[in-house]
Design a protein around this motif. Structure first.
Motif, PDB file in Angstrom:
ATOM      1  N   ALA A  56      -1.485  11.044  13.383  1.00  0.00           N
ATOM      2  CA  ALA A  56      -0.048  10.791  13.230  1.00  0.00           C
ATOM      3  C   ALA A  56       0.270   9.317  13.457  1.00  0.00           C
ATOM      4  CB  ALA A  56       0.742  11.664  14.197  1.00  0.00           C
ATOM      5  N   GLN A  57      -0.317   8.713  14.477  1.00  0.00           N
ATOM      6  CA  GLN A  57      -0.071   7.296  14.742  1.00  0.00           C
ATOM      7  C   GLN A  57      -0.595   6.431  13.592  1.00  0.00           C
ATOM      8  OE1 GLN A  57       1.703   5.737  16.937  1.00  0.00           O
ATOM      9  NE2 GLN A  57       2.296   7.600  18.039  1.00  0.00           N
ATOM     10  N   GLY A  58      -1.753   6.788  13.059  1.00  0.00           N
ATOM     11  CA  GLY A  58      -2.290   6.039  11.926  1.00  0.00           C
ATOM     12  C   GLY A  58      -1.381   6.104  10.713  1.00  0.00           C
ATOM     13  N   LEU A  59      -0.783   7.259  10.482  1.00  0.00           N
ATOM     14  CA  LEU A  59       0.147   7.407   9.363  1.00  0.00           C
ATOM     15  C   LEU A  59       1.410   6.585   9.589  1.00  0.00           C
ATOM     16  CD1 LEU A  59      -0.305  11.231   8.833  1.00  0.00           C
ATOM     17  CD2 LEU A  59      -0.805   9.477   7.111  1.00  0.00           C
ATOM     18  N   LEU A  60       1.916   6.579  10.812  1.00  0.00           N
ATOM     19  CA  LEU A  60       3.162   5.856  11.095  1.00  0.00           C
ATOM     20  C   LEU A  60       2.971   4.345  11.060  1.00  0.00           C
ATOM     21  CD1 LEU A  60       4.769   7.974  13.956  1.00  0.00           C
ATOM     22  CD2 LEU A  60       5.232   8.034  11.506  1.00  0.00           C
ATOM     23  N   THR A  61       1.759   3.887  11.354  1.00  0.00           N
ATOM     24  CA  THR A  61       1.506   2.446  11.342  1.00  0.00           C
ATOM     25  C   THR A  61       0.966   1.958  10.009  1.00  0.00           C
ATOM     26  OG1 THR A  61      -0.678   2.828  12.343  1.00  0.00           O
ATOM     27  CG2 THR A  61       1.149   2.314  13.829  1.00  0.00           C
ATOM     28  N   GLY A  62       0.814   2.877   9.045  1.00  0.00           N
ATOM     29  CA  GLY A  62       0.375   2.473   7.722  1.00  0.00           C
ATOM     30  C   GLY A  62      -1.109   2.180   7.628  1.00  0.00           C
ATOM     31  N   LEU A  94      -7.373   7.072   6.951  1.00  0.00           N
ATOM     32  CA  LEU A  94      -6.533   8.244   7.162  1.00  0.00           C
ATOM     33  C   LEU A  94      -7.244   9.520   6.733  1.00  0.00           C
ATOM     34  CD1 LEU A  94      -3.094   6.821   5.971  1.00  0.00           C
ATOM     35  CD2 LEU A  94      -3.852   7.191   8.329  1.00  0.00           C
ATOM     36  N   VAL A  95      -7.961   9.453   5.627  1.00  0.00           N
ATOM     37  CA  VAL A  95      -8.729  10.617   5.169  1.00  0.00           C
ATOM     38  C   VAL A  95      -9.785  10.989   6.205  1.00  0.00           C
ATOM     39  CG1 VAL A  95     -10.382  11.429   3.445  1.00  0.00           C
ATOM     40  CG2 VAL A  95      -8.323  10.215   2.716  1.00  0.00           C
ATOM     41  N   ALA A 140      10.469  12.359   0.931  1.00  0.00           N
ATOM     42  CA  ALA A 140       9.082  12.825   0.798  1.00  0.00           C
ATOM     43  C   ALA A 140       8.259  11.713   0.162  1.00  0.00           C
ATOM     44  CB  ALA A 140       9.031  14.081  -0.059  1.00  0.00           C
ATOM     45  N   ARG A 141       7.050  11.528   0.655  1.00  0.00           N
ATOM     46  CA  ARG A 141       6.148  10.501   0.132  1.00  0.00           C
ATOM     47  C   ARG A 141       4.730  11.073   0.061  1.00  0.00           C
ATOM     48  NH1 ARG A 141      10.025   8.384  -1.513  1.00  0.00           N
ATOM     49  NH2 ARG A 141      10.913   6.346  -0.945  1.00  0.00           N
ATOM     50  N   PRO A 142       3.873  10.558  -0.832  1.00  0.00           N
ATOM     51  CA  PRO A 142       2.456  10.940  -0.773  1.00  0.00           C
ATOM     52  C   PRO A 142       1.960  10.785   0.648  1.00  0.00           C
ATOM     53  CG  PRO A 142       2.868   9.602  -2.708  1.00  0.00           C
ATOM     54  CD  PRO A 142       4.143   9.577  -1.903  1.00  0.00           C
ATOM     55  N   TRP A 143       1.133  11.701   1.114  1.00  0.00           N
ATOM     56  CA  TRP A 143       0.890  11.814   2.556  1.00  0.00           C
ATOM     57  C   TRP A 143       0.369  10.544   3.205  1.00  0.00           C
ATOM     58  CZ3 TRP A 143      -3.690  11.788   5.480  1.00  0.00           C
ATOM     59  CH2 TRP A 143      -4.885  11.756   4.763  1.00  0.00           C
ATOM     60  N   THR A 144      -0.433   9.744   2.485  1.00  0.00           N
ATOM     61  CA  THR A 144      -0.942   8.506   3.085  1.00  0.00           C
ATOM     62  C   THR A 144       0.112   7.399   3.119  1.00  0.00           C
ATOM     63  OG1 THR A 144      -1.829   7.792   0.954  1.00  0.00           O
ATOM     64  CG2 THR A 144      -3.335   8.978   2.421  1.00  0.00           C
ATOM     65  N   LEU A 145       1.254   7.617   2.465  1.00  0.00           N
ATOM     66  CA  LEU A 145       2.314   6.596   2.397  1.00  0.00           C
ATOM     67  C   LEU A 145       3.560   7.016   3.168  1.00  0.00           C
ATOM     68  CD1 LEU A 145       2.027   5.713  -1.416  1.00  0.00           C
ATOM     69  CD2 LEU A 145       0.921   4.579   0.525  1.00  0.00           C
ATOM     70  N   VAL A 146       3.409   7.950   4.105  1.00  0.00           N
ATOM     71  CA  VAL A 146       4.584   8.484   4.807  1.00  0.00           C
ATOM     72  C   VAL A 146       5.236   7.452   5.714  1.00  0.00           C
ATOM     73  CG1 VAL A 146       3.331   9.389   6.817  1.00  0.00           C
ATOM     74  CG2 VAL A 146       5.422  10.526   6.027  1.00  0.00           C
TER      75      VAL A 146
END
Length: 390
Positions: free
Chosen positions: A169-175, A181-182, A259-265
């Motif tokens: 989750a932190q990795g997704l929020l920090t881009g 991410l995968v 909504a965004r592609p999951w790696t771009l949330v």
């Protein structure tokens, strides 16, 4: 419970038959507990037979020892083995129900086999009953240790997975980078969805919101100027699924990003956070859906620039007293909104059309030809669109 000592001759006969008892016990478990039908085959089956044989040998050491015994203190190797068995079963993905069923079957078969061996030894009915009591107490204790091992392994595994989910989750929020991410999703055994939608809620409301959302929803806690906020990353809530998401979030003071592609949330999170910082609200207990407030978000993205633009485009009205100035600003905004249609402007302002004509004459005197200039009209629309009263 009174003391009990198994006669040496009976104990010796039982020891001699332990291999057969273990074999029959494992065969019964395979037949009666489907979860073990394929597991207890080949080399694994023989290993389990030896483990059963050792556990029963430990029991015989207790019951055949001098000075009596208490089944509450089984031998160390059997105790450790039972605990390790429980942990291993959890790692293999088998449930506690399967493990307990195997113990029940094992206890029944072990009693049947051992009592048959003991029968020629002329044990009294009371001694046979005491022997049965101790055997079942011993196996109950081993099963309890296995259950404890199973639970401890699941708890440990759960904590580790929760840690990985939080890092994801932190990795997704920090881009984070998509490849990273995968990999993080794989470590957390979290199946990536098509899209993620960021939802920001006060930390105190997070539990109430989370129980209504998709079970694969990720969460992270962020410190914001407005207080500690929980960010929920909800899978596949786009398109026709979005009303279900916003409906589930009623009453929890939520702000919903796109909504965004999951790696771009991260971009969804940034938009939701911006709406929180701008103080955008809804008139009821519905969540604030940023997809319905895009104009506000655009207009308020730079508050100082908006204030400067408003001051600039309304400069021609600067010499008026506050009352007349407010009426002209209100009329100008309605004129822009209704594209100059006088009757609609009059209805909007609850005034006579002649009043509209008079005010617009004043405005044209103050602005001159600039009211016909597309750039001026655009600037006025932006400046007055963010504030009905100017």
């Amino acid at each position: 419970m009174g003391e009990f000592r198994l006669p040496k001759s009976v104990a010796a006969a039982m020891r001699a038959g332990l291999a057969s008892v273990a074999e029959h016990t494992v065969a019964a478990v395979v037949q009666e507990v489907p979860a073990y039908a394929e597991v207890f085959t080949g080399g694994t089956g023989r290993t389990i037979e030896r483990a059963v044989e050792l556990a029963l040998a430990g029991f015989l050491e207790l019951t055949a020892g001098t000075g009596g015994t208490d089944a509450g203190t089984p031998l160390g190797p059997a105790l450790d083995g039972a605990y390790a068995l429980g942990r291993g079963e959890a790692r293999s993905g088998r449930s506690m129900d399967a493990l307990l069923a195997a113990y029940r079957v094992g206890a029944r078969i072990a009693w049947r086999e051992l009592s048959a061996i003991a029968a020629p030894g002329d044990l009294s009915a009371g001694e046979m009953a005491r022997f049965a009591e101790l055997l079942f107490a011993y196996i109950d204790q081993l099963s309890a240790l296995s259950v404890a091992g199973h639970a401890d392994e699941l708890a440990t595994t759960g904590r580790v997975r929760q840690h990985y989910l939080e890092r994801l989750a932190q990795g997704l929020l920090t881009g984070g980078k998509p490849d990273d991410l995968v990999a993080a999703a794989e470590r957390a055994t979290w199946e990536p969805p098509r899209s993620l939608t960021a939802v920001v809620v006060p930390e105190a409301r997070a539990r109430g919101a989370l129980v209504r959302l998709h079970p694969r929803t990720l969460e992270a806690v962020e410190d914001e100027p407005e207080g500690r906020m929980t960010v929920l990353l909800v899978p596949d809530a786009e398109g026709r699924s979005r009303p279900s998401l916003t409906g589930a979030l009623r009453g929890v003071d939520a702000v919903v990003g796109p909504a965004r592609p999951w790696t771009l949330v991260r971009s969804s999170y940034l938009r939701a956070r911006r709406a929180v910082r701008l103080g955008l609200t809804t008139p009821d207990d519905a969540p604030l859906d940023t997809e319905q407030r895009l104009a506000d978000l655009v207009l308020r993205s730079d508050v100082e620039a908006l204030e400067d633009l408003r001051a600039q485009v309304l400069a021609p009205l600067g010499g008026l007293r506050p009352g007349p100035r407010a009426k002209l600003v209100e009329t100008l905004r309605s004129w822009l909104l209704h594209h100059g249609r006088r009757d609609e402007i009059a209805a909007d302002l609850f005034v006579h059309p002649q009043t509209v004509r008079y005010r617009m004459s004043q405005l044209r005197e103050l602005y001159g030809d600039r009211l016909e200039d597309p750039t001026t009209v655009l600037e006025l629309t932006i400046a007055l669109g963010a504030s009905p009263t100017g």
